[in-house]
Design a protein around this motif. Structure first.
Motif, mmCIF file in Angstrom:
data_model
loop_
_atom_site.group_PDB
_atom_site.id
_atom_site.type_symbol
_atom_site.label_atom_id
_atom_site.label_comp_id
_atom_site.label_asym_id
_atom_site.label_seq_id
_atom_site.Cartn_x
_atom_site.Cartn_y
_atom_site.Cartn_z
ATOM 1 N N HIS A 1 0.807 -1.216 0.000
ATOM 2 C CA HIS A 1 0.000 0.000 0.000
ATOM 3 C C HIS A 1 0.847 1.276 0.000
ATOM 4 C CE1 HIS A 1 0.998 -0.660 4.213
ATOM 5 N NE2 HIS A 1 0.700 0.613 4.449
ATOM 6 N N LEU A 2 2.153 1.131 0.109
ATOM 7 C CA LEU A 2 3.048 2.287 0.142
ATOM 8 C C LEU A 2 3.568 2.590 -1.260
ATOM 9 C CD1 LEU A 2 4.985 1.395 3.408
ATOM 10 C CD2 LEU A 2 3.071 2.983 3.148
ATOM 11 N N GLY A 3 4.174 3.751 -1.428
ATOM 12 C CA GLY A 3 4.636 4.197 -2.739
ATOM 13 C C GLY A 3 5.992 3.642 -3.140
ATOM 14 N N PRO A 4 6.400 3.963 -4.372
ATOM 15 C CA PRO A 4 7.696 3.473 -4.879
ATOM 16 C C PRO A 4 8.887 4.027 -4.107
ATOM 17 C CG PRO A 4 6.719 5.033 -6.424
ATOM 18 C CD PRO A 4 5.691 4.763 -5.368
ATOM 19 N N GLU A 5 8.730 5.201 -3.517
ATOM 20 C CA GLU A 5 9.818 5.776 -2.734
ATOM 21 C C GLU A 5 10.083 4.951 -1.487
ATOM 22 O OE1 GLU A 5 6.944 7.437 -3.398
ATOM 23 O OE2 GLU A 5 7.610 8.564 -5.144
ATOM 24 N N HIS A 6 9.027 4.382 -0.927
ATOM 25 C CA HIS A 6 9.185 3.498 0.229
ATOM 26 C C HIS A 6 10.002 2.270 -0.175
ATOM 27 C CE1 HIS A 6 5.663 5.850 1.577
ATOM 28 N NE2 HIS A 6 6.130 5.607 2.790
ATOM 29 N N PRO B 1 14.917 15.570 1.209
ATOM 30 C CA PRO B 1 15.195 16.207 2.497
ATOM 31 C C PRO B 1 15.092 15.177 3.620
ATOM 32 C CG PRO B 1 13.634 17.513 1.229
ATOM 33 C CD PRO B 1 13.801 16.209 0.500
ATOM 34 N N ALA B 2 15.854 15.387 4.667
ATOM 35 C CA ALA B 2 15.878 14.440 5.787
ATOM 36 C C ALA B 2 14.500 14.243 6.394
ATOM 37 C CB ALA B 2 16.868 14.904 6.855
ATOM 38 N N VAL B 3 13.717 15.312 6.519
ATOM 39 C CA VAL B 3 12.402 15.169 7.144
ATOM 40 C C VAL B 3 11.479 14.292 6.296
ATOM 41 C CG1 VAL B 3 11.391 17.291 6.186
ATOM 42 C CG2 VAL B 3 10.582 16.400 8.370
ATOM 43 N N VAL B 4 11.565 14.393 4.986
ATOM 44 C CA VAL B 4 10.753 13.537 4.108
ATOM 45 C C VAL B 4 11.208 12.085 4.245
ATOM 46 C CG1 VAL B 4 10.163 13.021 1.701
ATOM 47 C CG2 VAL B 4 10.256 15.391 2.479
ATOM 48 N N THR B 5 12.508 11.875 4.293
ATOM 49 C CA THR B 5 13.049 10.530 4.461
ATOM 50 C C THR B 5 12.598 9.939 5.788
ATOM 51 O OG1 THR B 5 14.961 11.120 3.116
ATOM 52 C CG2 THR B 5 15.179 9.175 4.530
ATOM 53 N N LYS B 6 12.595 10.742 6.846
ATOM 54 C CA LYS B 6 12.153 10.256 8.157
ATOM 55 C C LYS B 6 10.690 9.829 8.117
ATOM 56 C CE LYS B 6 15.368 13.045 10.889
ATOM 57 N NZ LYS B 6 15.482 14.113 11.897
ATOM 58 N N VAL B 7 9.851 10.553 7.389
ATOM 59 C CA VAL B 7 8.440 10.177 7.263
ATOM 60 C C VAL B 7 8.321 8.832 6.552
ATOM 61 C CG1 VAL B 7 6.239 10.778 6.153
ATOM 62 C CG2 VAL B 7 7.548 12.538 7.361
ATOM 63 N N LEU B 8 9.067 8.653 5.458
ATOM 64 C CA LEU B 8 9.033 7.388 4.721
ATOM 65 C C LEU B 8 9.504 6.230 5.603
ATOM 66 C CD1 LEU B 8 10.511 8.463 1.254
ATOM 67 C CD2 LEU B 8 8.103 8.204 1.871
ATOM 68 N N LEU B 9 10.597 6.449 6.334
ATOM 69 C CA LEU B 9 11.130 5.394 7.193
ATOM 70 C C LEU B 9 10.173 5.066 8.336
ATOM 71 C CD1 LEU B 9 14.886 6.449 7.305
ATOM 72 C CD2 LEU B 9 13.839 4.632 5.926
ATOM 73 N N ALA B 10 9.516 6.078 8.877
ATOM 74 C CA ALA B 10 8.533 5.837 9.946
ATOM 75 C C ALA B 10 7.388 4.975 9.420
ATOM 76 C CB ALA B 10 8.011 7.156 10.497
ATOM 77 N N ASP B 11 6.967 5.215 8.186
ATOM 78 C CA ASP B 11 5.930 4.378 7.573
ATOM 79 C C ASP B 11 6.389 2.924 7.493
ATOM 80 O OD1 ASP B 11 4.395 6.665 7.175
ATOM 81 O OD2 ASP B 11 4.858 6.815 5.030
ATOM 82 N N LEU B 12 7.650 2.735 7.113
ATOM 83 C CA LEU B 12 8.196 1.377 6.968
ATOM 84 C C LEU B 12 8.355 0.682 8.316
ATOM 85 C CD1 LEU B 12 10.772 2.133 4.152
ATOM 86 C CD2 LEU B 12 8.750 0.668 3.957
#
Length: 125
Positions: free
Chosen positions: A52-57, A80-91
């Motif tokens: 259910h997550l995007g290709p960036e994940h 940006p680091a904050v965007v990466t942190k959001v993606l990693l938190a999802d994972l």
């Protein structure tokens, strides 16, 4: 897409630059659900449903086969680091990643540490 750099996929174009705004990959979210430090280590668990997550994940998860810092992932993804942190938190939330704080336990504002970082940066310039 003409001019796309090898390995960057459809997100970057040599002439136009970034084709997708960084915060669109996090659906505009700027606050991760998990507190990450730039030096926090993350690693893939080998489980978790990311369908259910995007290709960036998926790109971020692919970088996490071995323990890697949040800062390194952000650099590889060119986000940006904050965007990466959001993606990693999802994972982490779906069980695909584990996270642990940085290995050092001393004060990150320790003067000797900051001086060593400054010296290293000066040598790079």
């Amino acid at each position: 897409m003409r001019g796309t750099s090898a390995g960057d996929g459809p997100w970057l174009d040599d002439a136009a630059g970034r084709l997708v705004r960084p915060f669109t990959v996090s659906n505009g979210r700027t606050r991760p659900t998990i507190a990450f430090d730039l030096m926090s280590q993350v690693m893939a668990t080998g489980s978790g449903d990311i369908g259910h997550l995007g290709p960036e994940h998926a790109q971020a998860l692919d970088l996490c086969r071995a323990p890697v810092s949040v800062a390194e992932i952000a650099a590889h993804l060119r986000l940006p680091a904050v965007v990466t942190k959001v993606l990693l938190a999802d994972l982490v939330g779906c069980g695909a990643l584990t996270a642990k704080p940085p290995a050092f336990h001393h004060n990150p504002t320790d003067r000797s540490l900051l001086e060593a970082v400054l010296d290293g940066l000066r040598r790079q310039l």
